[in-house]
Design an enzyme around this catalytic site. Sequence first.
Site, PDB file in Angstrom:
ATOM      1  N   HIS A   1      -7.108  -7.013   0.867  1.00  0.00           N
ATOM      2  CA  HIS A   1      -6.046  -6.014   0.791  1.00  0.00           C
ATOM      3  C   HIS A   1      -4.957  -6.240   1.830  1.00  0.00           C
ATOM      4  CE1 HIS A   1      -4.151  -2.148   0.079  1.00  0.00           C
ATOM      5  NE2 HIS A   1      -4.341  -1.791   1.344  1.00  0.00           N
TER       6      HIS A   1
ATOM      7  N   ASP B   1       0.829  -1.191   0.000  1.00  0.00           N
ATOM      8  CA  ASP B   1       0.000   0.000   0.000  1.00  0.00           C
ATOM      9  C   ASP B   1       0.876   1.259   0.000  1.00  0.00           C
ATOM     10  OD1 ASP B   1      -3.066   0.791   0.519  1.00  0.00           O
ATOM     11  OD2 ASP B   1      -1.854   2.029   1.876  1.00  0.00           O
TER      12      ASP B   1
END
Length: 293
Positions: free
Chosen positions: A273, A108
Amino acid sequence: MPDPTIPGFDHLRLPGADGVGLAAAVGGAGSPVVLLHGFPQTHLMWRHVAARLAHEHTVICPDLRGYGASDKPAATDPGVYAKRAMAADVVALAAALGHGRFALVGHDRGALVAFRAGLDHPETVTHLGLLDIVPTLDMWNVLHGVSAAVGYHLFLMAQPPGLPETMIARSADAFFGSFLDAWAGDPAALPAEVRAAYLRASAGAVPSIVADYRASAGIDIAHDRADLDAGSQLAMPVTVIQQDWGSQLGYDAAGVWRAWAPDLDHRLTGAGHFMAEEAPDEIAGAVRDLLAR
């Protein structure tokens, strides 16, 4: 109650760039691997993967500048939270531990920092792993129409200083918690004490987190575009692991990455994620495969 830690790791304070102090967990022995966390998290997100890799490697897990227990300098100019500055932090931190070259894996926001480090410091970064991103310049290009709603926070935090910080600070737990809830494929991978630690850290870092995101709507785009125009590419072996955002948003994810990384291993995951916490064996295995190239 103290925040959870990575068992068996030392927790150190180390120098980054420009006098910024960084908190880091360091453990294991062997060739160095630096692991960079994402949003809205801290280095703790690597606790499972770090433990697995520490059997063969020195594993270094810092909090990025502006996050966790690391320094949070005021964003007096856009460069303070440019990924270029944050990448320089990582190089300085590794050097302080005696490592002039190291493998680098980011998730990320940490993956955006790792991407910039690979372009800016090819003599230092030996291998590069990037989890669930596309480069900043490409990210803005693929977000369009109603599908861009998935990234509403990118647009919110790109606004001029003042309003985003005020809005988020007044509902910090709800704001940051919404991403932990929505993005987790397996909510059990974020136990209550870990989730609480992430929320405490994020609530205490609203201005710097917003500044990090604001940089990605300005100075980081300029840096990426300059590299693209110059034909710069990542010189080291690169592994990208991501959810199938390409089919969901209508672009060729592997093709986007191949333009930047000629030596590319592109993988899709069925995890959510927070893949380092949801599927640590898969991620640790992919890092080992990367380091063997």
